[in-house]
Design a protein around this motif. Structure first.
Motif, PDB file in Angstrom:
ATOM      1  N   THR A  40       0.831  -1.206   0.000  1.00 33.76           N
ATOM      2  CA  THR A  40       0.000   0.000   0.000  1.00 33.76           C
ATOM      3  C   THR A  40       0.863   1.253   0.000  1.00 33.76           C
ATOM      4  OG1 THR A  40      -1.796  -1.126   1.163  1.00 33.76           O
ATOM      5  CG2 THR A  40      -1.800   1.269   1.242  1.00 33.76           C
ATOM      6  N   ILE A  41       1.930   1.227   0.824  1.00 32.10           N
ATOM      7  CA  ILE A  41       2.833   2.380   0.874  1.00 32.10           C
ATOM      8  C   ILE A  41       3.425   2.654  -0.503  1.00 32.10           C
ATOM      9  CG2 ILE A  41       5.061   3.185   1.766  1.00 32.10           C
ATOM     10  CD1 ILE A  41       4.321   1.751   4.408  1.00 32.10           C
ATOM     11  N   TYR A  42       3.774   1.579  -1.226  1.00 28.09           N
ATOM     12  CA  TYR A  42       4.358   1.762  -2.551  1.00 28.09           C
ATOM     13  C   TYR A  42       3.301   2.139  -3.590  1.00 28.09           C
ATOM     14  CZ  TYR A  42       6.400   0.886  -7.085  1.00 28.09           C
ATOM     15  OH  TYR A  42       6.791   1.037  -8.383  1.00 28.09           O
ATOM     16  N   LYS A  43       2.295   1.263  -3.751  1.00 29.05           N
ATOM     17  CA  LYS A  43       1.337   1.432  -4.850  1.00 29.05           C
ATOM     18  C   LYS A  43       0.432   2.653  -4.673  1.00 29.05           C
ATOM     19  CE  LYS A  43      -0.719  -2.534  -4.919  1.00 29.05           C
ATOM     20  NZ  LYS A  43      -1.572  -3.666  -5.324  1.00 29.05           N
ATOM     21  N   ASP A  44      -0.045   2.852  -3.438  1.00 33.66           N
ATOM     22  CA  ASP A  44      -1.062   3.880  -3.227  1.00 33.66           C
ATOM     23  C   ASP A  44      -0.536   5.150  -2.572  1.00 33.66           C
ATOM     24  OD1 ASP A  44      -2.959   2.085  -4.247  1.00 33.66           O
ATOM     25  OD2 ASP A  44      -3.163   1.134  -2.300  1.00 33.66           O
ATOM     26  N   ARG A  45       0.734   5.182  -2.215  1.00 30.23           N
ATOM     27  CA  ARG A  45       1.286   6.395  -1.616  1.00 30.23           C
ATOM     28  C   ARG A  45       2.452   6.934  -2.434  1.00 30.23           C
ATOM     29  NH1 ARG A  45      -2.855   7.560  -0.458  1.00 30.23           N
ATOM     30  NH2 ARG A  45      -4.056   5.908   0.505  1.00 30.23           N
ATOM     31  N   LEU A  46       3.501   6.130  -2.620  1.00 28.41           N
ATOM     32  CA  LEU A  46       4.658   6.628  -3.372  1.00 28.41           C
ATOM     33  C   LEU A  46       4.302   6.887  -4.831  1.00 28.41           C
ATOM     34  CD1 LEU A  46       7.567   4.449  -1.947  1.00 28.41           C
ATOM     35  CD2 LEU A  46       6.995   6.804  -1.390  1.00 28.41           C
ATOM     36  N   ASP A  83      -3.302  16.375 -22.615  1.00 26.24           N
ATOM     37  CA  ASP A  83      -3.404  14.915 -22.743  1.00 26.24           C
ATOM     38  C   ASP A  83      -2.621  14.222 -21.628  1.00 26.24           C
ATOM     39  OD1 ASP A  83      -5.032  15.031 -24.958  1.00 26.24           O
ATOM     40  OD2 ASP A  83      -3.393  14.794 -26.411  1.00 26.24           O
ATOM     41  N   GLU A  84      -1.446  14.762 -21.301  1.00 26.85           N
ATOM     42  CA  GLU A  84      -0.636  14.201 -20.213  1.00 26.85           C
ATOM     43  C   GLU A  84      -1.365  14.310 -18.880  1.00 26.85           C
ATOM     44  OE1 GLU A  84       3.710  14.831 -19.935  1.00 26.85           O
ATOM     45  OE2 GLU A  84       3.485  16.025 -21.767  1.00 26.85           O
ATOM     46  N   ILE A  85      -2.013  15.448 -18.660  1.00 24.60           N
ATOM     47  CA  ILE A  85      -2.768  15.653 -17.419  1.00 24.60           C
ATOM     48  C   ILE A  85      -3.905  14.645 -17.311  1.00 24.60           C
ATOM     49  CG2 ILE A  85      -4.344  17.238 -16.228  1.00 24.60           C
ATOM     50  CD1 ILE A  85      -2.526  19.539 -17.201  1.00 24.60           C
ATOM     51  N   LYS A  86      -4.622  14.443 -18.399  1.00 22.95           N
ATOM     52  CA  LYS A  86      -5.729  13.471 -18.403  1.00 22.95           C
ATOM     53  C   LYS A  86      -5.222  12.057 -18.137  1.00 22.95           C
ATOM     54  CE  LYS A  86      -8.540  16.206 -21.620  1.00 22.95           C
ATOM     55  NZ  LYS A  86      -9.017  16.312 -23.020  1.00 22.95           N
ATOM     56  N   GLU A  87      -4.066  11.740 -18.703  1.00 24.13           N
ATOM     57  CA  GLU A  87      -3.479  10.408 -18.514  1.00 24.13           C
ATOM     58  C   GLU A  87      -3.065  10.194 -17.063  1.00 24.13           C
ATOM     59  OE1 GLU A  87       0.361   7.843 -20.151  1.00 24.13           O
ATOM     60  OE2 GLU A  87      -0.377   9.543 -21.329  1.00 24.13           O
ATOM     61  N   LEU A  88      -2.476  11.216 -16.458  1.00 29.16           N
ATOM     62  CA  LEU A  88      -2.067  11.123 -15.055  1.00 29.16           C
ATOM     63  C   LEU A  88      -3.271  11.015 -14.131  1.00 29.16           C
ATOM     64  CD1 LEU A  88       0.814  13.778 -15.067  1.00 29.16           C
ATOM     65  CD2 LEU A  88       1.066  11.304 -14.808  1.00 29.16           C
ATOM     66  N   ILE A  89      -4.335  11.727 -14.461  1.00 23.85           N
ATOM     67  CA  ILE A  89      -5.574  11.637 -13.676  1.00 23.85           C
ATOM     68  C   ILE A  89      -6.133  10.215 -13.729  1.00 23.85           C
ATOM     69  CG2 ILE A  89      -8.008  12.347 -13.643  1.00 23.85           C
ATOM     70  CD1 ILE A  89      -7.069  15.173 -14.357  1.00 23.85           C
ATOM     71  N   ALA A  90      -6.100   9.606 -14.907  1.00 23.19           N
ATOM     72  CA  ALA A  90      -6.586   8.231 -15.071  1.00 23.19           C
ATOM     73  C   ALA A  90      -5.742   7.257 -14.239  1.00 23.19           C
ATOM     74  CB  ALA A  90      -6.546   7.836 -16.539  1.00 23.19           C
ATOM     75  N   LYS A  91      -4.431   7.485 -14.181  1.00 24.44           N
ATOM     76  CA  LYS A  91      -3.549   6.624 -13.383  1.00 24.44           C
ATOM     77  C   LYS A  91      -3.818   6.813 -11.892  1.00 24.44           C
ATOM     78  CE  LYS A  91       0.363   6.321 -16.602  1.00 24.44           C
ATOM     79  NZ  LYS A  91       1.781   6.681 -16.828  1.00 24.44           N
ATOM     80  N   PHE A  92      -4.002   8.059 -11.492  1.00 28.56           N
ATOM     81  CA  PHE A  92      -4.259   8.352 -10.075  1.00 28.56           C
ATOM     82  C   PHE A  92      -5.568   7.713  -9.623  1.00 28.56           C
ATOM     83  CE2 PHE A  92      -5.336  10.707  -6.303  1.00 28.56           C
ATOM     84  CZ  PHE A  92      -4.112  11.002  -5.726  1.00 28.56           C
ATOM     85  N   LYS A  94      -6.740   4.969 -10.388  1.00 27.07           N
ATOM     86  CA  LYS A  94      -6.605   3.531 -10.182  1.00 27.07           C
ATOM     87  C   LYS A  94      -5.961   3.186  -8.833  1.00 27.07           C
ATOM     88  CE  LYS A  94      -6.291   2.459 -15.107  1.00 27.07           C
ATOM     89  NZ  LYS A  94      -5.420   1.977 -16.216  1.00 27.07           N
ATOM     90  N   THR A  95      -5.412   4.177  -8.141  1.00 28.21           N
ATOM     91  CA  THR A  95      -4.844   3.920  -6.813  1.00 28.21           C
ATOM     92  C   THR A  95      -5.980   3.816  -5.807  1.00 28.21           C
ATOM     93  OG1 THR A  95      -4.563   6.278  -6.302  1.00 28.21           O
ATOM     94  CG2 THR A  95      -2.729   5.159  -7.394  1.00 28.21           C
ATOM     95  N   GLU A  96      -5.676   3.195  -4.665  1.00 22.48           N
ATOM     96  CA  GLU A  96      -6.699   3.050  -3.620  1.00 22.48           C
ATOM     97  C   GLU A  96      -6.819   4.362  -2.861  1.00 22.48           C
ATOM     98  OE1 GLU A  96      -7.559   0.257   0.267  1.00 22.48           O
ATOM     99  OE2 GLU A  96      -6.333  -0.523  -1.359  1.00 22.48           O
ATOM    100  N   LEU A  97      -7.997   4.985  -2.938  1.00 21.40           N
ATOM    101  CA  LEU A  97      -8.199   6.312  -2.367  1.00 21.40           C
ATOM    102  C   LEU A  97      -8.955   6.231  -1.044  1.00 21.40           C
ATOM    103  CD1 LEU A  97      -9.340   8.158  -5.622  1.00 21.40           C
ATOM    104  CD2 LEU A  97      -7.038   8.011  -4.704  1.00 21.40           C
TER     105      LEU A  97
END
Length: 203
Positions: A40-46, A83-92, A94-97
């Protein structure tokens, strides 16, 4: 050996087996918790922290272009940055919020949509009246700052959980060692007692 003695031996062996099995299951549960905390520390925090940093960089790039009235940016780089901003938002996404993180992220996402609309209006107006767009960019910076603070807070919480789990594992390890020593002593006492209880055939 009498039936009662056999029963006692079988019961003792089963009891030892049950205790060892129980401690192993507890250890496995603690190791699973520790593994989850580390992942969790790696995937959802770092990872999330890295995404926030990249988003901040891109938003700052927009801010600088706006303050400098950089028409070249809006003609050649704007769409790529968006486009980069939209891509980063899509990646974010997918993390556990956490609940707070989700609410702040939703605000950020809605504010990005608003910023894109204001940006379009700014370009259509011939780069006039930039104040509203600039205010919106400042709002995005605030959103990202709050998200970054949440990452720090959640990271500390996960580290605290990991430390507690490690302390529990260490405690159970010490208890298992003590238990094994006690079992060894009891077994030795039983063996010595049986040896001394045997009748002397020479007498």
């Amino acid at each position: 050996m009498s039936l009662f003695s056999k029963f006692k031996w079988v019961f003792s062996i089963l009891l030892i087996f049950a205790i060892v099995l129980a401690t192993n299951l507890v250890d496995k549960g603690n190791f699973d918790k520790l593994k989850y905390s580390i992942e969790t520390i790696y995937k959802d925090r770092l990872v999330a922290k890295g995404l926030i940093f990249e988003l901040s960089y891109l938003i700052q790039e927009k801010q600088i272009a706006l303050l400098k009235s950089d028409s070249l940016f809006y003609q050649q780089q704007r769409l790529g940055v968006n486009d980069e901003i939209k891509e980063l938002i899509a990646k974010f996404e997918k993390t556990e919020l956490t609940i707070d993180e989700f609410e702040m992220f939703e605000d950020f996402r809605e504010n990005v949509k608003e910023e894109l609309e204001l940006e379009k209006q700014f370009i259509d107006s011939g780069f006039e009246n930039r104040e509203q767009l600039l205010d919106q960019i400042y709002l995005l910076h605030d959103n990202l700052h709050e998200l970054s603070k949440i990452q720090l807070s959640e990271g500390k919480r996960q580290m605290s959980m990991s430390q507690k789990t490690m302390d529990t594992i260490e405690l159970f390890t010490q208890m298992e060692i003590i238990f094994l020593i006690v079992i060894a002593i009891i077994a030795q006492v039983i063996v010595l007692y049986k040896s001394s209880a045997k009748p002397n055939k020479l007498e």
